[in-house]
Scaffold this motif. Structure first.
Motif, PDB file in Angstrom:
ATOM      1  N   ARG A 101      66.499  61.583  52.791  1.00  8.42           N
ATOM      2  CA  ARG A 101      67.177  60.900  51.687  1.00  8.42           C
ATOM      3  C   ARG A 101      67.189  59.412  51.992  1.00  8.42           C
ATOM      4  O   ARG A 101      67.381  59.016  53.133  1.00  8.42           O
ATOM      5  CB  ARG A 101      68.610  61.403  51.552  1.00  8.42           C
ATOM      6  CG  ARG A 101      68.700  62.725  50.856  1.00  8.42           C
ATOM      7  CD  ARG A 101      70.143  63.013  50.483  1.00  8.42           C
ATOM      8  NE  ARG A 101      70.243  64.292  49.825  1.00  8.42           N
ATOM      9  CZ  ARG A 101      70.125  64.444  48.508  1.00  8.42           C
ATOM     10  NH1 ARG A 101      69.936  63.411  47.744  1.00  8.42           N
ATOM     11  NH2 ARG A 101      70.223  65.648  47.978  1.00  8.42           N
ATOM     12  N   CYS A 102      67.016  58.627  50.949  1.00  4.18           N
ATOM     13  CA  CYS A 102      67.127  57.173  51.086  1.00  4.18           C
ATOM     14  C   CYS A 102      68.602  56.847  51.357  1.00  4.18           C
ATOM     15  O   CYS A 102      69.483  57.317  50.633  1.00  4.18           O
ATOM     16  CB  CYS A 102      66.665  56.500  49.798  1.00  4.18           C
ATOM     17  SG  CYS A 102      66.989  54.743  49.759  1.00  4.18           S
ATOM     18  N   PRO A 103      68.907  56.049  52.407  1.00  5.97           N
ATOM     19  CA  PRO A 103      70.318  55.733  52.693  1.00  5.97           C
ATOM     20  C   PRO A 103      70.946  54.814  51.644  1.00  5.97           C
ATOM     21  O   PRO A 103      72.168  54.736  51.561  1.00  5.97           O
ATOM     22  CB  PRO A 103      70.251  55.049  54.065  1.00  5.97           C
ATOM     23  CG  PRO A 103      68.862  54.578  54.203  1.00  5.97           C
ATOM     24  CD  PRO A 103      67.998  55.491  53.395  1.00  5.97           C
ATOM     25  N   HIS A 104      70.138  54.158  50.828  1.00  5.54           N
ATOM     26  CA  HIS A 104      70.678  53.227  49.835  1.00  5.54           C
ATOM     27  C   HIS A 104      70.961  53.913  48.502  1.00  5.54           C
ATOM     28  O   HIS A 104      72.037  53.787  47.945  1.00  5.54           O
ATOM     29  CB  HIS A 104      69.705  52.063  49.629  1.00  5.54           C
ATOM     30  CG  HIS A 104      69.330  51.396  50.911  1.00  5.54           C
ATOM     31  ND1 HIS A 104      70.220  50.630  51.628  1.00  5.54           N
ATOM     32  CD2 HIS A 104      68.181  51.409  51.635  1.00  5.54           C
ATOM     33  CE1 HIS A 104      69.630  50.195  52.728  1.00  5.54           C
ATOM     34  NE2 HIS A 104      68.388  50.651  52.763  1.00  5.54           N
ATOM     35  N   CYS A 105      69.958  54.633  47.956  1.00  3.34           N
ATOM     36  CA  CYS A 105      70.129  55.220  46.620  1.00  3.34           C
ATOM     37  C   CYS A 105      70.231  56.748  46.667  1.00  3.34           C
ATOM     38  O   CYS A 105      70.375  57.385  45.623  1.00  3.34           O
ATOM     39  CB  CYS A 105      68.982  54.808  45.704  1.00  3.34           C
ATOM     40  SG  CYS A 105      67.395  55.512  46.147  1.00  3.34           S
ATOM     41  N   LYS A 106      70.150  57.335  47.845  1.00  2.00           N
ATOM     42  CA  LYS A 106      70.279  58.797  48.048  1.00  2.00           C
ATOM     43  C   LYS A 106      69.166  59.601  47.362  1.00  2.00           C
ATOM     44  O   LYS A 106      69.323  60.783  47.097  1.00  2.00           O
ATOM     45  CB  LYS A 106      71.644  59.324  47.562  1.00  2.00           C
ATOM     46  CG  LYS A 106      72.848  58.587  48.104  1.00  2.00           C
ATOM     47  CD  LYS A 106      72.995  58.764  49.575  1.00  2.00           C
ATOM     48  CE  LYS A 106      74.240  58.021  50.077  1.00  2.00           C
ATOM     49  NZ  LYS A 106      74.191  57.729  51.496  1.00  2.00           N
ATOM     50  N   CYS A 121      59.614  52.276  52.735  1.00  2.00           N
ATOM     51  CA  CYS A 121      60.049  51.562  51.542  1.00  2.00           C
ATOM     52  C   CYS A 121      60.328  52.611  50.463  1.00  2.00           C
ATOM     53  O   CYS A 121      59.427  53.359  50.077  1.00  2.00           O
ATOM     54  CB  CYS A 121      58.974  50.583  51.084  1.00  2.00           C
ATOM     55  SG  CYS A 121      59.440  49.714  49.587  1.00  2.00           S
ATOM     56  N   CYS A 122      61.549  52.670  49.990  1.00  2.00           N
ATOM     57  CA  CYS A 122      61.921  53.668  48.981  1.00  2.00           C
ATOM     58  C   CYS A 122      61.237  53.320  47.653  1.00  2.00           C
ATOM     59  O   CYS A 122      61.335  52.184  47.186  1.00  2.00           O
ATOM     60  CB  CYS A 122      63.437  53.678  48.805  1.00  2.00           C
ATOM     61  SG  CYS A 122      63.993  54.769  47.496  1.00  2.00           S
ATOM     62  N   PRO A 123      60.547  54.267  47.038  1.00  2.00           N
ATOM     63  CA  PRO A 123      59.873  53.967  45.758  1.00  2.00           C
ATOM     64  C   PRO A 123      60.833  53.769  44.587  1.00  2.00           C
ATOM     65  O   PRO A 123      60.449  53.187  43.576  1.00  2.00           O
ATOM     66  CB  PRO A 123      58.975  55.191  45.536  1.00  2.00           C
ATOM     67  CG  PRO A 123      59.572  56.262  46.350  1.00  2.00           C
ATOM     68  CD  PRO A 123      60.269  55.616  47.506  1.00  2.00           C
ATOM     69  N   LYS A 124      62.080  54.221  44.716  1.00  2.00           N
ATOM     70  CA  LYS A 124      63.031  54.058  43.603  1.00  2.00           C
ATOM     71  C   LYS A 124      63.753  52.725  43.662  1.00  2.00           C
ATOM     72  O   LYS A 124      63.804  51.996  42.676  1.00  2.00           O
ATOM     73  CB  LYS A 124      64.054  55.197  43.624  1.00  2.00           C
ATOM     74  CG  LYS A 124      63.564  56.443  42.965  1.00  2.00           C
ATOM     75  CD  LYS A 124      64.718  57.371  42.704  1.00  2.00           C
ATOM     76  CE  LYS A 124      64.255  58.545  41.874  1.00  2.00           C
ATOM     77  NZ  LYS A 124      65.318  59.499  41.661  1.00  2.00           N
ATOM     78  N   CYS A 125      64.363  52.413  44.827  1.00  2.57           N
ATOM     79  CA  CYS A 125      65.189  51.205  44.905  1.00  2.57           C
ATOM     80  C   CYS A 125      64.468  50.050  45.603  1.00  2.57           C
ATOM     81  O   CYS A 125      65.003  48.951  45.669  1.00  2.57           O
ATOM     82  CB  CYS A 125      66.514  51.504  45.592  1.00  2.57           C
ATOM     83  SG  CYS A 125      66.366  51.985  47.315  1.00  2.57           S
ATOM     84  N   ARG A 126      63.271  50.287  46.137  1.00  2.74           N
ATOM     85  CA  ARG A 126      62.444  49.259  46.767  1.00  2.74           C
ATOM     86  C   ARG A 126      63.112  48.621  47.981  1.00  2.74           C
ATOM     87  O   ARG A 126      62.874  47.465  48.282  1.00  2.74           O
ATOM     88  CB  ARG A 126      62.061  48.171  45.750  1.00  2.74           C
ATOM     89  CG  ARG A 126      61.173  48.661  44.651  1.00  2.74           C
ATOM     90  CD  ARG A 126      59.781  48.830  45.157  1.00  2.74           C
ATOM     91  NE  ARG A 126      58.951  49.475  44.149  1.00  2.74           N
ATOM     92  CZ  ARG A 126      57.877  50.173  44.440  1.00  2.74           C
ATOM     93  NH1 ARG A 126      57.486  50.314  45.672  1.00  2.74           N
ATOM     94  NH2 ARG A 126      57.179  50.745  43.507  1.00  2.74           N
TER      95      ARG A 126
END
Ligand SMILES: [Zn+2]
Length: 135
Positions: A101-106, A121-126
């Motif tokens: 899970r992305c720690p920023h946007c989950k 690099c998270c593809p949703k929140c960059r």
């Protein structure tokens, strides 16, 4: 008049059998099977109540209410089905991918399985975050 025609006439305007009814009948059969070994009066009563609900639903003329109940059940059933499909997919893909899970946007991320430390690099929140793949 023959018997089949009378039965068809009796069932006209009644709700009939749906997935929820099959589930209730399945629960009833499972409880009856369980009761062979346990011999509990409470389980017998619960099984009879479930059977009565299933029979009531089949013969009910309030089709709109039965359809609403069926919709609620199917929404719940779809969530359970989706949960198990996700687990099955993850197990199948676990050799080639790891899931984090992305720690920023989950957001759930499927990443290629490569040992060591990585910056992702998270593809949703960059946003970038560091993670480690152990094996
Ligand atoms: Zn993110």
């Amino acid at each position: 008049m023959n018997f089949v025609y009378r039965v068809a006439e009796f069932f006209q305007g009644r709700y009939g059998i749906d997935k929820l009814c099959y589930l209730l009948i399945g629960i009833y059969c499972a409880l009856c099977f369980l009761n062979i070994f346990i011999h509990s009066l409470i389980i017998t009563i619960i099984a009879l109540i479930i059977a009565a609900i299933a029979i009531y639903r089949v013969f009910s003329r309030n089709i709109a209410q039965r359809q609403r109940e069926a919709q609620i059940f199917e929404g719940f059933f779809d969530k359970i089905k989706y949960f198990f499909q996700t687990i099955t997919q993850r197990v199948r893909q676990s050799k080639a991918y790891c899931f984090h899970r992305c720690p920023h946007c989950k957001a759930k991320l499927r990443l290629p399985r490569k040992r060591g430390k990585h910056t992702v690099c998270c593809p949703k929140c960059r946003q970038d975050f560091k993670m480690r793949v152990w094996f």
